[in-house]
Design a protein around this motif. Structure first.
Motif, PDB file in Angstrom:
ATOM      1  N   UNK A 191     -31.265  77.805  31.544  1.00 35.02           N
ATOM      2  CA  UNK A 191     -30.562  75.828  31.849  1.00 35.02           C
ATOM      3  C   UNK A 191     -30.391  76.334  33.721  1.00 35.02           C
ATOM      4  N   UNK A 192     -29.305  77.546  34.205  1.00 35.48           N
ATOM      5  CA  UNK A 192     -29.013  78.143  35.339  1.00 35.48           C
ATOM      6  C   UNK A 192     -30.702  78.215  35.486  1.00 35.48           C
TER       7      UNK A 192
ATOM      8  N   UNK B 110     -32.940  75.369  36.605  1.00 34.80           N
ATOM      9  CA  UNK B 110     -32.426  74.775  37.733  1.00 34.80           C
ATOM     10  C   UNK B 110     -32.526  75.110  39.201  1.00 34.80           C
ATOM     11  N   UNK B 111     -32.295  75.983  38.960  1.00 33.89           N
ATOM     12  CA  UNK B 111     -31.796  76.850  40.488  1.00 33.89           C
ATOM     13  C   UNK B 111     -33.267  76.883  41.348  1.00 33.89           C
TER      14      UNK B 111
ATOM     15  N   UNK C  71     -24.094  75.879  34.920  1.00 34.09           N
ATOM     16  CA  UNK C  71     -24.473  76.404  33.627  1.00 34.09           C
ATOM     17  C   UNK C  71     -24.733  75.547  32.647  1.00 34.09           C
TER      18      UNK C  71
ATOM     19  N   UNK D 253     -25.254  72.465  33.502  1.00 31.22           N
ATOM     20  CA  UNK D 253     -27.146  72.085  33.880  1.00 31.22           C
ATOM     21  C   UNK D 253     -28.106  71.740  32.289  1.00 31.22           C
TER      22      UNK D 253
ATOM     23  N   UNK E 222     -30.130  69.090  30.141  1.00 36.17           N
ATOM     24  CA  UNK E 222     -31.410  68.916  29.494  1.00 36.17           C
ATOM     25  C   UNK E 222     -31.125  68.914  28.023  1.00 36.17           C
TER      26      UNK E 222
END
Lengths: 55, 139
Positions: free
Chosen positions: A9-10, A13-14, B125, B128, B132
């Motif tokens: 996710x990190x 997302x970046x 993190x 995000x 999701x």
């Protein structure tokens, strides 16, 4: 639907183009321009409100 | 992935970080100063962004004209301006205004072991991940 781990996710997302919309403005993509305008206005309003509340 | 490409990624990351550090954009106070349009406004970020976007746009224009099939250029096609984009951008802006960090400078600050970044990155993190998992945001 694919479930993401925290790390995915990190990184996702970046590194995805939507997250880097401020640079994608250089290509003239309408969604990037809209996103950049939106988050700038939201950030400016947030700072304005924060200064009013904190001071 | 070819070794040459990996070296290019490494060099690009170094250039990006160096640009952020030299321009002072790793400092959240400078970012907050730019966002403080109704107070002591600091326009530095505007010039940094204009320079970065200009160089990027020019570079993409040149690379598109080269038409080398080995180049994998990002698409300029726009996805729809939908509710997800608008709400996500607004939430991102609120976080940016409160913390003075956006993802690139935050990671640069993580490398410098700045305490704010050490707290901000895990929180980012988690945010995000939750978006999701619970809102179906996949990009």
């Amino acid at each position: 639907m694919h479930r993401y781990t925290l790390w995915q996710a990190l990184i996702g997302g970046i590194l995805t183009p939507r997250a880097m919309s401020c640079l994608s403005v250089g290509m003239g993509a309408k969604d990037s321009i809209a996103a950049t305008l939106m988050f700038m206005v939201a950030a400016m309003v947030t700072v304005f409100i924060y200064n009013r509340v904190a001071l | 992935m070819k070794a040459g490409k990996l070296v290019l990624f490494f060099l690009a990351g170094g250039l990006f970080g160096m640009g952020l550090a030299i321009s002072g954009m790793t400092d959240p106070a400078r970012v907050i100063g730019f966002l403080n349009v109704f107070g002591a406004w600091d326009p530095a970020l505007l010039f940094v962004m204009a320079g970065a976007v200009g160089v990027y746009g020019l570079g993409m224009l040149i690379l598109r004209r080269v038409k080398n099939q080995n180049l994998e250029l990002p698409s300029a096609a726009s996805s729809p301006i939908d509710r997800q984009l608008v709400i996500g951008s607004a939430i991102f802006g609120m976080g940016w205004g409160l913390g003075g960090f956006c993802p690139g400078p935050t990671l640069a600050n993580l490398g410098a072991l700045r305490i704010e970044a050490l707290l901000f990155v895990p929180a980012m993190a988690i945010g995000m991940f939750l978006a999701q998992r619970f809102f179906g945001a996949d990009r």
